[in-house]
Design a protein around this motif. Structure first.
Motif, PDB file in Angstrom:
ATOM      1  N   GLU A   1      -2.576  16.398 -11.422  1.00 61.29           N
ATOM      2  CA  GLU A   1      -1.906  17.423 -12.215  1.00 61.29           C
ATOM      3  C   GLU A   1      -2.106  17.264 -13.716  1.00 61.29           C
ATOM      4  O   GLU A   1      -1.928  18.218 -14.467  1.00 61.29           O
TER       5      GLU A   1
ATOM      6  N   HIS B   1      -3.424  33.032 -15.339  1.00 60.79           N
ATOM      7  CA  HIS B   1      -2.882  31.678 -15.168  1.00 60.79           C
ATOM      8  C   HIS B   1      -2.722  31.317 -13.692  1.00 60.79           C
ATOM      9  O   HIS B   1      -1.983  30.375 -13.361  1.00 60.79           O
TER      10      HIS B   1
ATOM     11  N   CYS C   1      -8.319  15.401 -14.506  1.00 58.81           N
ATOM     12  CA  CYS C   1      -8.044  16.679 -15.181  1.00 58.81           C
ATOM     13  C   CYS C   1      -8.860  16.755 -16.464  1.00 58.81           C
ATOM     14  O   CYS C   1      -8.331  17.012 -17.555  1.00 58.81           O
TER      15      CYS C   1
ATOM     16  N   VAL D   1      -4.189  25.973 -17.989  1.00 57.42           N
ATOM     17  CA  VAL D   1      -3.862  26.164 -16.582  1.00 57.42           C
ATOM     18  C   VAL D   1      -4.334  27.563 -16.197  1.00 57.42           C
ATOM     19  O   VAL D   1      -3.966  28.538 -16.859  1.00 57.42           O
TER      20      VAL D   1
ATOM     21  N   PRO E   1       1.200  23.086 -11.565  1.00 55.38           N
ATOM     22  CA  PRO E   1       0.726  22.199 -12.640  1.00 55.38           C
ATOM     23  C   PRO E   1       1.774  21.847 -13.681  1.00 55.38           C
ATOM     24  O   PRO E   1       1.964  20.658 -13.995  1.00 55.38           O
ATOM     25  N   ASP E   2       2.466  22.847 -14.260  1.00 59.42           N
ATOM     26  CA  ASP E   2       3.439  22.513 -15.310  1.00 59.42           C
ATOM     27  C   ASP E   2       4.770  23.222 -15.155  1.00 59.42           C
ATOM     28  O   ASP E   2       5.599  23.194 -16.057  1.00 59.42           O
TER      29      ASP E   2
ATOM     30  N   HIS F   1     -12.577  26.558 -15.441  1.00 58.69           N
ATOM     31  CA  HIS F   1     -12.237  26.736 -14.031  1.00 58.69           C
ATOM     32  C   HIS F   1     -13.489  26.762 -13.158  1.00 58.69           C
ATOM     33  O   HIS F   1     -13.517  26.151 -12.080  1.00 58.69           O
TER      34      HIS F   1
ATOM     35  N   HIS G   1      -4.543  21.516 -23.232  1.00 60.99           N
ATOM     36  CA  HIS G   1      -4.995  21.778 -21.868  1.00 60.99           C
ATOM     37  C   HIS G   1      -4.811  23.251 -21.527  1.00 60.99           C
ATOM     38  O   HIS G   1      -4.086  23.976 -22.209  1.00 60.99           O
TER      39      HIS G   1
ATOM     40  N   VAL H   1      -3.655  29.768 -10.052  1.00 57.04           N
ATOM     41  CA  VAL H   1      -4.281  28.517  -9.632  1.00 57.04           C
ATOM     42  C   VAL H   1      -4.774  28.682  -8.205  1.00 57.04           C
ATOM     43  O   VAL H   1      -4.056  29.218  -7.347  1.00 57.04           O
TER      44      VAL H   1
ATOM     45  N   GLY I   1      -5.119  21.380 -11.321  1.00 59.97           N
ATOM     46  CA  GLY I   1      -3.873  21.323 -12.070  1.00 59.97           C
ATOM     47  C   GLY I   1      -4.126  21.728 -13.513  1.00 59.97           C
ATOM     48  O   GLY I   1      -4.779  22.735 -13.779  1.00 59.97           O
ATOM     49  N   ARG I   2      -3.603  20.924 -14.443  1.00 61.59           N
ATOM     50  CA  ARG I   2      -3.992  21.126 -15.836  1.00 61.59           C
ATOM     51  C   ARG I   2      -5.472  20.752 -15.990  1.00 61.59           C
ATOM     52  O   ARG I   2      -5.984  19.902 -15.275  1.00 61.59           O
TER      53      ARG I   2
END
Length: 884
Positions: free
Chosen positions: A494, A571, A827, A507, A655-656, A832, A505, A573, A742-743
């Motif tokens: 993550e 954003h 990470c 996401v 991730p966050d 991506h 970072h 994932v 993740g990040r």
């Protein structure tokens, strides 16, 4: 029946040479005596020979354990001898040496002690056994008469201090019964000689209580003799009996048993083995206060209130297929095993977050601290340790190896020749590159960590990071430990440490224009997206509860957000799942029905399954009309269909902790810091973890049981189940969720599609990537296709790379102004699209090793990780077998 301790053939020592132990003998030795004077057991009893029981003058011990006066004492004992020389005893029997000691009248005293001797002359050591001076761990009970009443005292570790038993009331007139049970059913003729278990009860009790247990072996003389003794004056009495049972059962009490207990009274460090039912979850409980000042002891910790029953924190310990489990914990100084017991609590499923109660603050200092027990964390720690650094590996859970030990064993190799260094060593030692056992992978990782001398601390959850400008001074765990180090490595999936260290970072997905990537953003069609696969076979599947009726609402698992336009970023994932390990062999575990199971959740799947013209293959394929629904194979079984084990949309907040569904054409500025505090983030992830678990277990249960599933497909699904020999501690379900992304750090160099396609090449390589650029779906949405409203999956990408490509050292270190002593091999700084190729377990191992190398060099030189000269780094990497 509970598994028995590995045990040995019992043979009596040469002192019992004249005694024949015939099969079927129920009572081998029996004697009753009372009063004082010459023992009738001095070779005159018809059923016993010289030495089995005798009078010996020994010191009597007062209640505090001190010797008071010499007293005549009687005892019975057995000594393990040599099987070949003696050839006595039955290897398939259990022998019980029993004693009853009591008080009748008068003012004299009676005492009794049981224990292990460290040589073959117990008569010479029996008295000293009470003080523990001749034993590995003193174990003693004493029965003392005061004015025709009984008081029971119990030994509490080395030194012979006796305390009055809290389990037995004072002033109880009567008797105290003991049993010493020798189990001989599994003798192997070499190192396993037997097992011994001690039991005791007051005459008023209905069952015996186990008070001690241990294994017998040929090389450890500590357990070569066992016995019971009685000292008498006045009218006190005692009886001894040796009996044999052919039945392989453990006398009262039943399993679970605690065996092989070790305890250091100076610091309270303890370890015990639970012997119980195979694949069964137990918790340790005890009736006295525990000291929680050492949360670093591995495997499991006892935590809870300071009084009453205390449960094992988080996930209790689980026995393996043989019924055995090791537990380490800390007891308050002076406490002993006598207060500990195990209770069966059943098997529970996996958990993401298993907090450990905070202890007193303590600071631990190392040269290199690695946060994250992933495959990258393991290789980073090993490499730094191999270069002479003191290293700690902090694992968030109680495992090491991440996905490699958590289910992903159908390894995404890419070009196998690009794998070198510790990654290649791992696959060589485990014997294969693909389809190995997850438990074998973890065992090998632990072995390699131990060989390197790495300190491994389990269940360490990051609480905070202390920054000194652009430098990590220390990190603090929720356990209360503060870890100081020269260099830190974030090896989590993550990126939690980089986030807490305020490193830039992203996401989610960049728009196409950000790095000029043709595969970036939404809705890329063509061969890179296998547009006819994982798209419901291009069938016009209605997304509505009532087909064709928008007013009825969308079916579950379809997003309500707009589908977006090609090239936009967001954003979102890519979807996560569990990499189940399946089997079609006998003994497989049926797919479980999860709590809260709702078949309506799989309404879209039911509609797809019953569309005409589909041939189900149970495997992924590009061929039209053959789309999943899920991969089923012996071993690692992945997502493989339009509606499969991937939980679309379930990963966005992982991730966050945040998610904004809006799409964008210009990438926002990088994030820094923690929008959600770490503890709250862990709690959120635990909820998301359990939701993934409910979704995927419910999905498999639906396929195996729901009447909407075509009979032929349901029969084929029910030919499979979970492997019974993997993930036994989590009900045969993987303990690790596949965190595909993740990040992603943003540093001075960002790996992009151009690197993967080798149109741009870096000169500071720390490893090679070679797998295809690969992203699973990011959303399942309503679209209009050929004038029909239907449902489609968006975000899928698979495009092979032309050749192995180098990954830049600059992509695994932050910008120096943000942090100068952190490396990030998982990470890392990548788009991506590029991350979809880099995010493979072999590459993580490679980058982890390179991060460990750079950390050691920086620590040795006292420089920042950004100042490490590649001219110094490259030769070391090559010397260690890395492919660059």
């Amino acid at each position: 029946m509970p598994r028995r301790i590995p045990s040995a053939r019992l043979v009596l020592a040469s002192l019992l040479a004249g005694l024949a132990l015939a099969n079927g003998d129920e009572i081998l030795v029996q004697d009753d005596f009372s009063g004082s004077g010459t023992s009738p057991l001095n070779g005159t009893a018809p059923d016993i020979t010289q030495g089995a029981a005798s009078w010996v003058a020994d010191a009597e011990y007062a209640a505090d354990g001190s010797a008071t006066s010499g007293q005549a004492s009687r005892r019975a004992y057995l000594t393990l001898g040599n099987l070949i020389d003696g050839n006595r005893g039955n290897p398939d029997a259990i022998y019980t040496l029993s004693a009853t000691l009591g008080v009748s009248s008068g003012t004299g005293t009676a005492w009794e002690a049981i224990g292990f001797w460290n040589n073959d002359t117990p008569a010479e050591n029996f008295g000293s056994n009470v003080s523990g001076s001749n034993t590995a761990e003193g174990t003693a009970w004493m029965l003392r008469r005061e004015n025709a009443q009984i008081r029971v005292f119990r030994g509490v570790g080395l030194g012979g201090t006796l305390t009055e038993s809290t389990a037995s009331p004072n002033n109880v007139a009567g008797t105290l019964d003991f049993k010493v049970v020798l189990d001989l059913t599994d003798w192997n003729g070499t190192d396993n000689w037997g097992s011994v278990t001690y039991f005791a009860k007051l005459s008023s009790d209905s069952t015996y209580t186990e008070i001690a247990a241990g294994e017998l072996d040929a090389t450890n003389s500590t357990f070569r003799s066992v016995g019971i003794g009685g000292g008498t004056t006045g009218a006190d009495f005692a009886s001894f009996e040796l009996s044999k049972s052919e039945a392989p059962t453990i006398p009262d009490p039943p399993a679970p048993r605690l065996a092989n207990f070790s305890h250091d009274p100076s610091n309270g460090n303890s370890q015990v083995e639970i012997l119980g039912k195979p694949n069964t979850r137990y918790q340790l409980v005890e009736s006295e206060d525990l000291d929680f000042s050492r949360p670093d002891l591995p495997t499991v910790l006892l935590t809870g209130a300071t009084a009453g029953t205390l449960e094992v924190s988080g996930d209790q310990v689980v026995t393996d297929a043989t019924g055995r489990a090791q537990v380490s914990f800390r007891l308050a100084t002076g406490k002993s095993r006598d207060f500990i017991r195990a209770e069966e609590v059943g098997i529970a499923g996996p958990k993401y977050y298993m907090p450990v109660a905070a202890a007193d603050p303590v600071t631990l200092n190392y040269d290199v601290a690695v946060y994250g027990g992933t495959s990258a964390g393991v290789t980073a720690a090993i490499q730094a340790a191999d270069m002479g650094k003191s290293v700690v590996l902090l694992s968030f859970n109680r495992h090491v190896g991440g996905l490699t030990s958590g289910g992903l064993t159908a390894t995404d190799l890419g070009d196998q020749t690009s794998i070198g260094g510790l990654a290649h060593e791992f696959y060589t030692r485990i014997g294969v590159f693909k389809d190995f056992s997850p438990s074998a992978a973890e065992a090998l990782y632990l072995t390699m960590l131990d060989e390197a001398g790495v300190t491994v601390l389990f269940r360490r959850c990051l609480e905070s990071v202390a920054m000194q400008g652009n430098h990590i001074g220390s990190i603090t765990m929720e356990t209360g430990e503060t870890i100081g180090a020269d260099m830190f490595i974030d090896a989590t999936y993550e990126g939690d440490l980089l986030g807490a260290a305020n490193v830039s970072h992203h996401v989610g997905r960049e728009p196409e224009a950000t790095y000029g990537e043709s595969f970036a953003g939404h809705w890329k069609f063509g061969d890179a997206n296998m547009e006819d696969v994982y798209q419901f076979c291009r069938l016009p599947i209605s997304p509505y509860v009532v087909a064709g009726d928008p007013g009825s609402g969308l079916l579950p698992e379809i997003m309500t957000d707009p589908a977006g336009t090609p090239g936009q970023g967001d954003h979102r994932v890519q979807a996560y799942n569990f990499r189940m390990h399946l089997s079609n062999a006998a003994g497989r575990v049926p797919f479980p029905q999860p709590a809260g199971y709702d078949p309506a959740r799989y309404g879209l799947l039911a509609r797809f399954l019953n569309e005409p013209g589909i041939t189900w293959t149970l495997s992924p394929t590009r061929a039209p009309m053959t789309d999943g629904p899920v991969q089923m194979r012996n071993g690692d079984s992945n997502n493989a269909g339009s509606f499969s084990s991937d939980y679309a949309g379930g990963s966005n907040r992982w991730p966050d902790g945040t998610f904004d569904s809006a799409a964008f054409s210009t990438l926002p500025a990088p994030r820094r810091g923690l929008p959600v505090a770490l503890h709250e983030l862990y709690l959120l992830r635990e909820d998301l973890f359990q939701e993934h678990l409910r979704y995927q277990q419910g999905y498999m249960y639906f396929l195996a049981n729901d009447p909407q599933v075509p009979d032929e497909l349901q029969d084929r699904v029910n030919a499979w189940g979970l492997r019974a020999d993997e993930f036994v501690q989590t009900a045969n379900w993987p303990h690790q969720l596949y965190i595909r992304e993740g990040r992603r750090m943003v540093s001075d160099y960002v790996m992009t599609q151009a690197n993967c396609e080798s149109t741009v090449t870096v000169a500071d390589s720390v490893g090679l990537g070679s797998y295809a650029m690969d992203s699973h779906i990011c959303q399942r949405v309503v679209v209009e296709e050929d004038g029909v409203t239907t449902v489609r999956n968006e975000g899928f990408l698979i495009k092979a790379v032309p050749q192995p490509y180098p990954i830049s050292y600059r992509s695994i270190v932050p910008t120096e102004s943000e942090c100068d002593n952190l490396l990030v091999p998982v990470c890392l700084s990548a788009s991506h699209v590029a991350y979809g190729s880099i995010r493979m377990e072999p590459v993580f191992m490679i980058l982890g090793q390179s991060a460990g190398t750079a950390a050691a060099i920086a620590s040795d030189s006292g420089i920042s990780v950004q100042a490490v000269d590649y001219a110094d780094l490259e030769p070391q990497l090559l010397d260690d077998g890395q492919k660059l």
